[in-house]
Design a protein around this motif. Structure first.
Motif, short mmCIF file in Angstrom:
data_model
loop_
_atom_site.label_atom_id
_atom_site.label_comp_id
_atom_site.label_asym_id
_atom_site.label_seq_id
_atom_site.Cartn_x
_atom_site.Cartn_y
_atom_site.Cartn_z
N TRP A 57 4.64 1.67 -4.31
CA TRP A 57 4.00 0.51 -4.93
C TRP A 57 2.78 0.93 -5.76
CZ3 TRP A 57 5.04 -4.20 -6.29
CH2 TRP A 57 4.00 -5.02 -6.73
N LEU A 58 1.98 1.84 -5.25
CA LEU A 58 0.80 2.28 -5.98
C LEU A 58 1.19 2.96 -7.30
CD1 LEU A 58 -1.37 3.67 -3.04
CD2 LEU A 58 -1.62 1.49 -4.24
N THR A 78 0.81 -1.23 0.00
CA THR A 78 0.00 0.00 0.00
C THR A 78 0.84 1.27 0.00
OG1 THR A 78 -0.12 -0.08 2.43
CG2 THR A 78 -1.92 -1.12 1.19
N SER A 96 0.26 1.40 -10.99
CA SER A 96 -0.38 2.22 -12.01
C SER A 96 0.38 2.16 -13.33
CB SER A 96 -0.47 3.67 -11.52
OG SER A 96 -0.99 4.51 -12.52
#
Length: 285
Positions: free
Chosen positions: A258-259, A254, A263
């Protein structure tokens, strides 16, 4: 250029404050030597001026011997005074030619300065007798890095040979992580070379090896975001965007890093799928 900066930073970080197992003034006679040892074994040296003062003090008392140049070089290097460190190492080398510790330090300095060819030359000299693992590791990294500028068959063979020696030493010491790291660096570089030279067979061979190495890393470090990111980037580079999306969606990190990565993976897969649909439509029309 970025890789070289990272490499120099890595060597600078590994340097740290020199810790010498032997007394600083080994060989100095009598009680005065013991007193000098206690003063110099762990000096508080923060700047070049501090090291200069220590050297002058030892010289003034007649306690500065050529054999101490190696320790002084370590202190100079720690405070960032590389020219003075090299001067001390040259003094030491005049009395102890090709001594492994001095050669390794000269290799470290050359690597920090970005002169990888000189670093390899000094590390090669440091391999006299039974080479230390850190020398083998450093040589493996440098031989791999030099493939960026010289990807001749001879250079590739030298890199593969050096990495195999270092990997064997890592496995023998139980350091499987170092073994995988060295092999991964090498095969990433060889994969790029095969791609740039349009050598399909070598590209496929190194792709298979690299995929296996990355899967081993995933088994060893399942909670490492960076290992998962490295695996996804490998899949993206290989054009396996669907597999990258599947792997990316199978973990649940999270962090912002990483996000952002997730994406990018989905965006690249979408773009590839869009291109494939466009090509298909053109064929149908």
């Amino acid at each position: 250029a970025v890789e070289r900066k990272q490499l120099r930073a890595s060597f600078a970080f590994q340097a740290g404050m020199p810790t010498f197992g032997a007394p600083f003034l080994r060989g100095a006679p009598g009680r005065e030597a013991a007193t000098a040892e206690s003063k110099a074994s762990a000096p508080d040296l923060r700047t070049k001026a501090d090291v200069d003062a220590l050297a002058r003090d030892l010289e003034r008392r007649g306690e500065l011997l050529p054999t101490h140049a190696l320790q002084l070089a370590g202190y100079y290097r720690t405070v960032g005074a590389l020219p003075e460190a090299k001067r001390q190492l040259q003094t030491y080398d005049a009395h102890h030619p090709n001594e492994p510790k001095a050669c390794k330090m000269l290799g470290d300095i050359a690597a920090e300065e970005g002169d990888l060819t000189a670093a390899v030359r000094w590390y090669d000299k440091a391999q006299t007798g039974q080479p230390q693992r850190d020398v083998l590791y450093a040589l493996a990294v440098l031989r791999t890095e030099l493939l960026q500028s010289t990807a001749s068959p001879a250079a590739i063979q030298q890199a593969e040979h050096q990495v195999e020696r270092a990997s064997a030493a890592a496995r023998a010491s139980g350091d499987v992580g170092k073994h995988l790291e060295l092999q991964e660096k090498l095969h990433r570089k060889l994969l790029c070379i095969a791609r740039d030279t349009h050598n399909k067979d070598e590209f496929l061979r190194h792709s298979r090896v690299l995929e296996q190495l990355l899967k081993e890393q995933l088994k060893r470090q399942p909670d490492s975001e960076q290992v998962h990111i490295d695996f996804d980037l490998f899949l993206l580079d290989a054009g396996n965007t669907a597999q990258a999306v599947e792997h990316c969606d199978s973990v649940s990190f999270t962090s912002a890093l990483w996000l952002q990565h997730a994406s990018r993976v989905h965006e690249q897969h979408y773009n590839q799928t869009k291109e494939e649909r466009s090509l298909l439509l053109q064929l149908l029309l």
